[in-house]
Write a protein that holds these residues in place. Structure first.
Motif, mmCIF file in Angstrom:
data_model
loop_
_atom_site.group_PDB
_atom_site.id
_atom_site.type_symbol
_atom_site.label_atom_id
_atom_site.label_comp_id
_atom_site.label_asym_id
_atom_site.label_seq_id
_atom_site.Cartn_x
_atom_site.Cartn_y
_atom_site.Cartn_z
ATOM 1 N N TRP A 1 0.836 -1.200 0.000
ATOM 2 C CA TRP A 1 0.000 0.000 0.000
ATOM 3 C C TRP A 1 0.872 1.252 0.000
ATOM 4 O O TRP A 1 0.569 2.234 -0.690
ATOM 5 C CB TRP A 1 -0.949 0.011 1.202
ATOM 6 N N ARG A 2 1.958 1.215 0.753
ATOM 7 C CA ARG A 2 2.845 2.378 0.831
ATOM 8 C C ARG A 2 3.581 2.578 -0.499
ATOM 9 O O ARG A 2 3.709 3.707 -0.994
ATOM 10 C CB ARG A 2 3.847 2.210 1.969
ATOM 11 N N ASP A 3 4.060 1.493 -1.078
ATOM 12 C CA ASP A 3 4.751 1.602 -2.360
ATOM 13 C C ASP A 3 3.826 2.152 -3.433
ATOM 14 O O ASP A 3 4.232 2.995 -4.242
ATOM 15 C CB ASP A 3 5.283 0.227 -2.784
ATOM 16 N N SER A 4 2.583 1.675 -3.460
ATOM 17 C CA SER A 4 1.622 2.149 -4.450
ATOM 18 C C SER A 4 1.322 3.623 -4.251
ATOM 19 O O SER A 4 1.321 4.417 -5.212
ATOM 20 C CB SER A 4 0.328 1.335 -4.365
ATOM 21 N N ASN A 5 1.061 4.015 -3.010
ATOM 22 C CA ASN A 5 0.747 5.424 -2.741
ATOM 23 C C ASN A 5 1.929 6.330 -3.054
ATOM 24 O O ASN A 5 1.765 7.424 -3.612
ATOM 25 C CB ASN A 5 0.310 5.594 -1.298
ATOM 26 N N ARG A 6 3.133 5.883 -2.707
ATOM 27 C CA ARG A 6 4.310 6.719 -2.981
ATOM 28 C C ARG A 6 4.525 6.873 -4.488
ATOM 29 O O ARG A 6 4.813 7.980 -4.968
ATOM 30 C CB ARG A 6 5.553 6.131 -2.324
ATOM 31 N N ALA A 7 4.399 5.795 -5.234
ATOM 32 C CA ALA A 7 4.565 5.882 -6.684
ATOM 33 C C ALA A 7 3.529 6.812 -7.295
ATOM 34 O O ALA A 7 3.823 7.599 -8.216
ATOM 35 C CB ALA A 7 4.473 4.488 -7.304
ATOM 36 N N MET A 8 2.301 6.725 -6.787
ATOM 37 C CA MET A 8 1.234 7.592 -7.277
ATOM 38 C C MET A 8 1.569 9.058 -7.022
ATOM 39 O O MET A 8 1.484 9.909 -7.921
ATOM 40 C CB MET A 8 -0.089 7.206 -6.602
ATOM 41 N N TRP A 9 1.986 9.399 -5.799
ATOM 42 C CA TRP A 9 2.304 10.783 -5.461
ATOM 43 C C TRP A 9 3.556 11.264 -6.189
ATOM 44 O O TRP A 9 3.607 12.405 -6.669
ATOM 45 C CB TRP A 9 2.466 10.935 -3.950
ATOM 46 N N ASP A 10 4.592 10.421 -6.264
ATOM 47 C CA ASP A 10 5.825 10.829 -6.943
ATOM 48 C C ASP A 10 5.546 11.255 -8.378
ATOM 49 O O ASP A 10 6.073 12.268 -8.861
ATOM 50 C CB ASP A 10 6.830 9.682 -6.952
#
Length: 274
Positions: free
Chosen positions: A9-18
């Motif tokens: 979940w964190r990897d997905s959210n970070r990639a989305m925001w980046d």
């Protein structure tokens, strides 16, 4: 599919925001040119409720590109620190700080997960711990957030939070009067759609994201359980965005039409440490 409780979940959210940082940085919504020219994004009810920050040390958790963080510095805070898990967002924030003439001793930005804030900030505590609008929904564990955030509040200091109301987060788009999601549920709301709130038509690749709704009682109880005293809890019948189709613009706010049922759409709280 990734599990909400695992690391994905964190990897997905970070990639989305980046991926969305350059879109946001170039947008009229954030309008960096106006900000550099003097626009104050902390103005309004938040500035009134936080009060005079002159000489204070302030940390902004989940700061995105740092406009609010730097607005507090402009308002006289002696030292501001912004923390965000998106390294590209932190780079934009550092660039803005440099253009405004703030060195790292006055305005520093740290790339770190909010759950790791204590370690990332080296145990530093602050007079004001600030969390701005639209931050808590990206975190699965509100109790852990409260533990970390409270640990950053220095004796005599306080935490200030302004957020979208969790009730508004579960109501339907068409009327804003019917429940579409479970208010008390702990399961994430998973989306996988391109675009972003500054440009819904933007072509993006990293679109999978996880959000959680945190009931008001859970937020207040978690902060109280970590030694903070609730000074106030304010609920507002307006919001800053077109959250429902029926909302009508009223200056800088959006409200339900007169004569229709009104739900709380935003809230703010202040919690202090003795």
């Amino acid at each position: 599919m990734s599990t909400a409780t695992g690391p994905d979940w964190r990897d997905s959210n970070r990639a989305m925001w980046d991926e969305r940082v350059p879109i946001h940085a170039a947008s009229a919504y954030y309008d960096h040119e106006a900000f550099l020219a003097g626009k104050d994004t902390a103005a309004g009810f938040q500035a009134d409720e936080v009060g005079d920050v002159t000489g204070k040390r302030l940390v902004h958790l989940q700061c995105h590109m740092g406009q609010d963080t730097l607005s507090w510095a402009r308002r006289g805070a002696a030292r501001v620190v912004g923390l965000d898990f998106s390294a590209p967002a932190v780079e934009v924030a550092r660039d803005l700080a440099g253009k405004l003439g703030f060195g790292p001793e006055r305005a520093a930005f740290v790339a770190a997960d909010v759950y790791d804030a204590r370690e990332a900030l080296g145990g530093e505590t602050f007079d004001i711990v600030y969390t701005g609008i639209g931050a808590l929904c990206w975190l699965p564990d509100i109790e852990r957030w409260a533990e970390v955030a409270a640990s950053l509040v220095a004796p005599g200091g306080f935490l200030y939070l302004a957020e979208f109301h969790p009730l508004g987060n579960v109501l339907d788009w068409d009327t804003g009067t019917r429940f579409e999601r479970d208010y008390l549920g702990r399961e994430p709301f998973v989306t996988d759609a391109p675009g972003t709130y500054v440009d819904f038509g933007a072509a993006t690749e990293h679109n999978l994201s996880y959000e959680w709704n945190h009931p008001l009682g859970a937020v207040v109880s978690a902060l109280a359980a970590n030694g903070l005293r609730i000074e106030f809890l304010h609920e507002f019948d307006w919001t800053l965005f077109q959250q429902f189709g029926t909302l009508q613009r009223d200056g800088g706010a959006h409200r339900q039409p007169e004569g229709t049922p009104k739900a709380p759409l935003m809230y703010s709280l202040k919690a202090s440490r003795a």
